[in-house]
Design an enzyme around this catalytic site. Structure first.
Site, PDB file in Angstrom:
ATOM      1  N   GLU A 155      -8.712   3.133 -10.354  1.00 43.52           N
ATOM      2  CA  GLU A 155      -9.098   2.417  -9.163  1.00 43.52           C
ATOM      3  C   GLU A 155     -10.291   3.029  -8.355  1.00 43.52           C
ATOM      4  OE1 GLU A 155      -5.570   1.429  -6.856  1.00 43.52           O
ATOM      5  OE2 GLU A 155      -4.613   0.534  -8.184  1.00 43.52           O
ATOM      6  N   GLU A 264      -0.202  -3.081 -16.115  1.00 43.09           N
ATOM      7  CA  GLU A 264       0.759  -3.030 -15.047  1.00 43.09           C
ATOM      8  C   GLU A 264       0.888  -4.422 -14.968  1.00 43.09           C
ATOM      9  OE1 GLU A 264      -0.613  -1.124 -11.739  1.00 43.09           O
ATOM     10  OE2 GLU A 264      -1.403   0.527 -12.718  1.00 43.09           O
TER      11      GLU A 264
HETATM   12  O1  G3I Z   1       9.814   8.002  -1.732  1.00 41.45           O
HETATM   13  C1  G3I Z   1       9.793   7.392  -0.365  1.00 41.45           C
HETATM   14  C2  G3I Z   1      11.378   6.937  -0.138  1.00 41.45           C
HETATM   15  O2  G3I Z   1      11.643   8.163   0.369  1.00 41.45           O
HETATM   16  C3  G3I Z   1      11.353   6.329   1.256  1.00 41.45           C
HETATM   17  O3  G3I Z   1      12.540   5.846   1.823  1.00 41.45           O
HETATM   18  C4  G3I Z   1      10.794   5.067   0.897  1.00 41.45           C
HETATM   19  C5  G3I Z   1      10.460   4.076   2.268  1.00 41.45           C
HETATM   20  O4  G3I Z   1       9.315   3.221   2.326  1.00 41.45           O
HETATM   21  O5  G3I Z   1       9.235   5.329   0.496  1.00 41.45           O
HETATM   22  C6  G3I Z   1       9.412   5.877  -0.828  1.00 41.45           C
HETATM   23  O6  G3I Z   1       8.187   5.980  -1.304  1.00 41.45           O
HETATM   24  C7  G3I Z   1       7.400   4.583  -1.733  1.00 41.45           C
HETATM   25  C8  G3I Z   1       7.299   4.483  -3.198  1.00 41.45           C
HETATM   26  O7  G3I Z   1       6.479   3.541  -3.472  1.00 41.45           O
HETATM   27  C9  G3I Z   1       8.843   4.281  -3.772  1.00 41.45           C
HETATM   28  O8  G3I Z   1       9.390   3.075  -3.216  1.00 41.45           O
HETATM   29  C10 G3I Z   1       6.181   5.181  -1.262  1.00 41.45           C
HETATM   30  O9  G3I Z   1       6.090   5.018   0.159  1.00 41.45           O
HETATM   31  C11 G3I Z   1       5.010   3.865  -1.622  1.00 41.45           C
HETATM   32  O10 G3I Z   1       3.726   4.325  -1.268  1.00 41.45           O
HETATM   33  C12 G3I Z   1       5.138   3.876  -3.034  1.00 41.45           C
HETATM   34  O11 G3I Z   1       4.363   2.675  -3.131  1.00 41.45           O
HETATM   35  C13 G3I Z   1       3.869   2.715  -4.804  1.00 41.45           C
HETATM   36  C14 G3I Z   1       2.625   2.457  -4.509  1.00 41.45           C
HETATM   37  O12 G3I Z   1       2.169   2.236  -6.125  1.00 41.45           O
HETATM   38  C15 G3I Z   1       1.589   3.675  -4.092  1.00 41.45           C
HETATM   39  O13 G3I Z   1       1.909   4.924  -4.756  1.00 41.45           O
HETATM   40  C16 G3I Z   1       4.758   1.580  -5.478  1.00 41.45           C
HETATM   41  O14 G3I Z   1       5.918   1.853  -5.489  1.00 41.45           O
HETATM   42  C17 G3I Z   1       4.214   1.392  -6.745  1.00 41.45           C
HETATM   43  O15 G3I Z   1       4.385   0.181  -7.512  1.00 41.45           O
HETATM   44  C18 G3I Z   1       2.467   1.385  -6.702  1.00 41.45           C
HETATM   45  O16 G3I Z   1       2.139   1.218  -8.248  1.00 41.45           O
HETATM   46  C19 G3I Z   1       0.684   0.880  -8.072  1.00 41.45           C
HETATM   47  C20 G3I Z   1       0.114   1.392  -9.341  1.00 41.45           C
HETATM   48  O17 G3I Z   1       0.520   2.877  -9.053  1.00 41.45           O
HETATM   49  C21 G3I Z   1      -1.518   1.578  -9.327  1.00 41.45           C
HETATM   50  N1  G3I Z   1      -1.613   0.259  -9.325  1.00 41.45           N
HETATM   51  C22 G3I Z   1      -1.103  -0.641  -8.378  1.00 41.45           C
HETATM   52  C23 G3I Z   1       0.299  -0.663  -8.355  1.00 41.45           C
HETATM   53  C24 G3I Z   1       0.983  -1.593  -7.158  1.00 41.45           C
HETATM   54  O18 G3I Z   1       0.527  -1.223  -5.999  1.00 41.45           O
END
Ligand code: G3I
Length: 367
Positions: A155, A264
């Protein structure tokens, strides 16, 4: 009595399991077209219903978060591979291949990773040295017979027509300029075993404006001999995406001699997952009943698989972003807080949905 109850519970559990997996595996339906993958988290390798769905249907996996820098690099700068290893070991034990995701991204990197203790930015040279150490450690750690693809840069592009090509607000861009992209590929190639293939990964690549930005960037990389093997089209699509748009992007990227992967895949039932303004987010904040959109989603998925099948010579893998509607980043209210979505082929109980069967019917029609 207790024995009897335990026995009937066990029978009921078996019945649920049999019901949930009494269908032709997706990997069998699509045959040799391409690897068929899914993004997972460490809780889904413990033998639960999600695990069964993964093993029944897929041939590759991606760690949804566990192999991002924020999933590995600790606050004190040390590396912890525990979550990533749970997933990699699961892949190894079950003969699955993996896509590594991701080495250089502005998000999911520890806060202050690119800063000095006093809050000022690292210099470009300091950041490169720090991240080269990380990239080296990653390639030394993960087995290259399992993790065979890596998203090296994620990205880095802007979406809009009136914006520059690159996402200027990314810390990578701000500190290093656009050259961080070629730096990342060269550095990854320096440490990646020869069989591991390296990708640029982004969303909205079926949009004509962003497609062109991406094409030009990739062309410059290829023309200047940067070691890049392919492009990952994330495919967080909505139903207004047309098969012709998808085909045009696949052909455009493949014309550069690059491999194309769908990395994805999910299909929201709403119009757009990236509403531009917060006010528009409020407008779309409601949950549709699924039966209203089931048929349209099933038809759309079949039309997309038709175009993927017809272009299978250019595509090495197609990966869904999460196992089922419950684990989807869209379904669990991440994109728009509190709003449910139904973007995948399996429902909240891991049962195959109408889109699954429409894909199956499409493949049957080819025989
Ligand atoms: O690990 C913590 C957990 O301890 C806490 O309880 C929870 C409460 O919000 O948050 C948890 O972490 C989150 C994690 O997802 C697991 O659910 C992060 O805050 C959150 O930022 C994270 O989001 C991920 C996001 O990327 C950012 O990295 C999404 O799961 C994931 O599906 C998403 O994937 C992205 C790809 O990497 C790149 N392309 C877009 C795609 C969708 O956004």
């Amino acid at each position: 009595m207790i024995k009897k109850i335990t026995l009937s519970l066990a029978v009921a559990a078996l019945a649920i399991t049999a019901k949930a997996q009494d269908y032709t595996p997706l990997k069998q339906i699509i045959g040799d077209d391409f690897y068929i993958g899914v993004a997972i988290n460490p809780n889904q390798v413990s033998g639960n219903e999600d695990t069964k769905t993964i093993l029944h249907n897929f041939t590759t996996i991606t760690a949804e978060n566990a192999m991002k820098p924020a999933g590995i690099i600790q606050a004190d700068g040390s590396y912890n591979f525990t979550d990533a290893d749970k997933i990699v070991n699961f892949a190894k034990e079950n003969g699955l291949k993996m896509r590594g995701h991701t080495l250089c991204w502005h998000a999911s990197i520890p806060r202050n990773y690119m800063k000095n203790a006093d809050g000022t930015d690292l210099t470009k040279e300091e950041l490169y040295a720090k991240h080269e150490k990380y990239i080296k450690a990653v390639f030394e750690h993960f087995p290259s017979d399992v993790v065979i693809y890596w998203d090296v840069v994620n990205e880095a592009l802007n979406d809009g027509e009136n914006e520059g090509r690159y996402r200027e607000r990314s810390e990578w861009y701000r500190i290093c300029g656009p050259e961080f992209i070629s730096w990342a590929f060269k550095t990854a190639r320096k440490y990646a075993p020869a069989n591991v293939k390296l990708y640029y990964n982004d969303y909205n690549l079926v949009d004509p404006v962003k497609r062109e930005k991406c094409y030009l960037m990739l062309k410059e990389l290829v023309d200047s001999g940067v070691p890049i093997d392919g492009v990952g089209m994330q495919a967080h699509w909505s139903m207004d995406v047309t098969p012709a748009q998808i085909e045009e992007s696949i052909n455009r990227f493949a014309s550069l001699g690059l491999d194309v992967q769908i990395t994805e895949f999910d299909l929201t039932v709403y119009n757009s997952i990236h509403p531009p303004k917060a006010s528009e987010r409020q407008i779309v904040k409601y949950t549709l009943p699924y039966d209203v959109v089931e048929k349209a989603q099933a038809d759309a998925y079949a039309s997309y698989f038709k175009v993927l099948h017809e272009n299978r010579d250019k595509i090495s893998s197609v990966t869904f972003w999460n196992v089922n509607d419950a684990s989807s980043w869209l379904g669990r209210g991440f994109a728009i807080r509190g709003r449910l979505d139904y973007p995948l082929l399996f429902d909240r109980e891991n049962k195959p949905k109408a889109p699954f069967f429409s894909i199956e019917n499409y493949y049957k029609s080819l025989k």
